[in-house]
Design an enzyme around this catalytic site. Structure first.
Site, PDB file in Angstrom:
ATOM      1  N   TYR A 173      -0.856   1.688  13.852  1.00 20.89           N
ATOM      2  CA  TYR A 173      -1.733   0.897  12.969  1.00 20.89           C
ATOM      3  C   TYR A 173      -3.115   0.750  13.609  1.00 20.89           C
ATOM      4  CZ  TYR A 173      -3.617  -3.212  10.540  1.00 20.89           C
ATOM      5  OH  TYR A 173      -4.423  -4.088   9.848  1.00 20.89           O
ATOM      6  N   SER A 231      -9.765  -3.710  11.958  1.00 14.77           N
ATOM      7  CA  SER A 231      -8.907  -4.729  12.563  1.00 14.77           C
ATOM      8  C   SER A 231      -9.358  -5.003  13.994  1.00 14.77           C
ATOM      9  CB  SER A 231      -7.457  -4.244  12.591  1.00 14.77           C
ATOM     10  OG  SER A 231      -6.668  -5.130  13.370  1.00 14.77           O
TER      11      SER A 231
HETATM   12  N1  LIG Z   1      -3.873  -9.952   7.441  1.00 16.23           N
HETATM   13  C1  LIG Z   1      -4.357  -9.671   8.654  1.00 16.23           C
HETATM   14  O1  LIG Z   1      -4.148 -10.390   9.621  1.00 16.23           O
HETATM   15  C2  LIG Z   1      -5.240  -8.469   8.840  1.00 16.23           C
HETATM   16  C3  LIG Z   1      -5.932  -8.334  10.055  1.00 16.23           C
HETATM   17  C4  LIG Z   1      -6.755  -7.234  10.254  1.00 16.23           C
HETATM   18  C5  LIG Z   1      -6.900  -6.305   9.248  1.00 16.23           C
HETATM   19  N2  LIG Z   1      -6.213  -6.445   8.068  1.00 16.23           N
HETATM   20  C6  LIG Z   1      -6.425  -5.459   7.031  1.00 16.23           C
HETATM   21  O2  LIG Z   1      -6.919  -6.107   5.878  1.00 16.23           O
HETATM   22  C7  LIG Z   1      -6.538  -5.383   4.718  1.00 16.23           C
HETATM   23  C8  LIG Z   1      -5.841  -6.318   3.762  1.00 16.23           C
HETATM   24  O3  LIG Z   1      -4.684  -6.836   4.423  1.00 16.23           O
HETATM   25  P1  LIG Z   1      -3.824  -8.025   3.833  1.00 16.23           P
HETATM   26  O4  LIG Z   1      -3.393  -8.844   4.980  1.00 16.23           O
HETATM   27  O5  LIG Z   1      -4.543  -8.670   2.703  1.00 16.23           O
HETATM   28  O6  LIG Z   1      -2.555  -7.200   3.319  1.00 16.23           O
HETATM   29  P2  LIG Z   1      -1.447  -7.541   2.223  1.00 16.23           P
HETATM   30  O7  LIG Z   1      -1.479  -8.983   1.871  1.00 16.23           O
HETATM   31  O8  LIG Z   1      -0.202  -6.926   2.723  1.00 16.23           O
HETATM   32  O9  LIG Z   1      -1.971  -6.705   0.944  1.00 16.23           O
HETATM   33  C9  LIG Z   1      -2.066  -5.326   1.035  1.00 16.23           C
HETATM   34  C10 LIG Z   1      -2.824  -4.786  -0.146  1.00 16.23           C
HETATM   35  O10 LIG Z   1      -2.971  -3.373   0.013  1.00 16.23           O
HETATM   36  C11 LIG Z   1      -2.496  -2.718  -1.136  1.00 16.23           C
HETATM   37  N3  LIG Z   1      -1.914  -1.428  -0.799  1.00 16.23           N
HETATM   38  C12 LIG Z   1      -1.002  -1.134   0.165  1.00 16.23           C
HETATM   39  N4  LIG Z   1      -0.684   0.167   0.139  1.00 16.23           N
HETATM   40  C13 LIG Z   1      -1.418   0.728  -0.857  1.00 16.23           C
HETATM   41  C14 LIG Z   1      -1.539   2.028  -1.390  1.00 16.23           C
HETATM   42  N5  LIG Z   1      -0.827   3.061  -0.902  1.00 16.23           N
HETATM   43  N6  LIG Z   1      -2.392   2.221  -2.414  1.00 16.23           N
HETATM   44  C15 LIG Z   1      -3.114   1.208  -2.925  1.00 16.23           C
HETATM   45  N7  LIG Z   1      -3.042  -0.054  -2.482  1.00 16.23           N
HETATM   46  C16 LIG Z   1      -2.190  -0.295  -1.463  1.00 16.23           C
HETATM   47  C17 LIG Z   1      -1.462  -3.654  -1.747  1.00 16.23           C
HETATM   48  O11 LIG Z   1      -1.312  -3.349  -3.132  1.00 16.23           O
HETATM   49  P3  LIG Z   1      -0.002  -3.732  -3.995  1.00 16.23           P
HETATM   50  O12 LIG Z   1       0.420  -5.107  -3.557  1.00 16.23           O
HETATM   51  O13 LIG Z   1      -0.485  -3.692  -5.413  1.00 16.23           O
HETATM   52  O14 LIG Z   1       1.019  -2.699  -3.717  1.00 16.23           O
HETATM   53  C18 LIG Z   1      -2.108  -5.020  -1.470  1.00 16.23           C
HETATM   54  O15 LIG Z   1      -3.057  -5.321  -2.463  1.00 16.23           O
HETATM   55  C19 LIG Z   1      -5.652  -4.235   5.204  1.00 16.23           C
HETATM   56  O16 LIG Z   1      -6.437  -3.066   5.337  1.00 16.23           O
HETATM   57  C20 LIG Z   1      -5.191  -4.718   6.557  1.00 16.23           C
HETATM   58  O17 LIG Z   1      -4.845  -3.642   7.399  1.00 16.23           O
HETATM   59  C21 LIG Z   1      -5.400  -7.509   7.838  1.00 16.23           C
END
Ligand SMILES: NC(=O)c1ccc[n+]([C@@H]2O[C@H](COP(=O)([O-])OP(=O)(O)OC[C@H]3O[C@@H](n4cnc5c(N)ncnc54)[C@H](OP(=O)(O)O)[C@@H]3O)[C@@H](O)[C@H]2O)c1
Length: 245
Positions: A154, A141
């Site tokens: 986080y 991130s």
């Molecule tokens: N969105 C942003 O702005 C942003 C920025 C920087 C970094 N990130 C990182 O990018 C990655 C994806 O984020 P996103 O925004 O796409 O998040 P999201 O839409 O909230 O989706 C989260 C995903 O992680 C899975 N997950 C959560 N806890 C889990 C666990 N204990 N075991 C297995 N799977 C789990 C969820 O699975 P289920 O739905 O099946 O439970 C879902 O597929 C994350 O690592 C996040 O920290 C995001």
């Protein structure tokens, strides 16, 4: 089709950035293990979309914070696909709390889901990676560089992801395994859906490219790092932030 005959395992692939990564890698010809935790239906939709476009995919369940669950899932993926060429650790959670309200439970949940998961999944896939040409891409991130109030735990967990990325690249290079990470800034997913409109506007104004990221913007960078085009890149975190930082 840069990933024809490759097998990719993507965690967090039921939604958001991970789902976009799964679709992108499948579009490049990879067979994709779409790993979900609680959202089976969403994962099945990703699988159906990939198959509908002529690709190959199957859904697998695991709690990435639990190494026994990850081991079992990786064994199922290996049994289904034969081996694993590409591991993408995209699963993650964000829990916001000011310093005075950080709980042990929240610290544990974020560090195990965001950072320990990288260790557990990397360990689990090692026996199934090919002798040469394998790669791992982690999702960090931009908050590592510039934490926001309330994001301390986080951001720290993602700092751990960066260090794990760089350390594993050192250890696994001799096996021809590349390990890199992408560091997105705010990307339009469920994770960021609660950000107030005024902050979205302010962040957009501060982004040289004049918009915030879509999951596909991040997925394309992951696909590059996972491809042979990135064969001389390892141990790096690539900022995918539209110039925001
Ligand atoms: N969105 C942003 O702005 C942003 C920025 C920087 C970094 N990130 C990182 O990018 C990655 C994806 O984020 P996103 O925004 O796409 O998040 P999201 O839409 O909230 O989706 C989260 C995903 O992680 C899975 N997950 C959560 N806890 C889990 C666990 N204990 N075991 C297995 N799977 C789990 C969820 O699975 P289920 O739905 O099946 O439970 C879902 O597929 C994350 O690592 C996040 O920290 C995001």
């Amino acid at each position: 089709m840069k990933m024809k005959d490759k097998i990719a395992l993507v965690t967090g692939a039921s939604r958001g950035i991970g789902a976009a990564i799964a679709r992108k890698l499948a579009g490049e010809g990879a067979s994709v293990a779409v790993v979900y935790n609680g959202n089976r239906n969403a994962a099945q939709q990703v699988v159906q979309a990939i198959r509908g476009s002529g690709g190959q995919a199957a859904a697998f369940q695991a709690d990435v914070a639990d190494e026994a669950s990850v081991q079992a899932m990786v064994q199922q993926v290996a049994a289904a696909f034969g081996r694993i060429d590409i591991l993408v650790n995209a699963a993650g959670i964000l829990e916001v709390a000011p310093v005075g309200q950080i709980s042990r439970e929240s610290f544990h949940a974020q560090f195990y889901t965001n950072a320990w998961s990288v260790v557990a999944a990397t360990q689990a896939v090692l026996p199934y990676l090919p002798v040469t040409g394998a790669c791992i891409v982690n999702v960090s991130s931009s908050l590592v560089l510039q934490p926001k109030p309330g994001s301390a735990v986080y951001s720290a967990s993602k700092g751990a992801v960066d260090v794990l990325t760089h350390s594993f690249a050192l250890e696994l290079g001799a096996r021809g395994i590349r390990v890199n990470a992408v560091a997105p800034h705010i990307t339009r997913t469920d994770m960021t859906a609660g950000i107030p409109p005024e902050r979205i506007q302010a962040e957009t104004a501060l982004t040289p490219l004049g918009r915030l990221a879509e999951p596909e913007d991040i997925a394309d960078a992951v696909a590059f790092l996972a491809s042979d085009d990135a064969r001389w890149i390892t141990g790096r975190t690539i900022l995918t932030d539209g110039g925001r930082m």
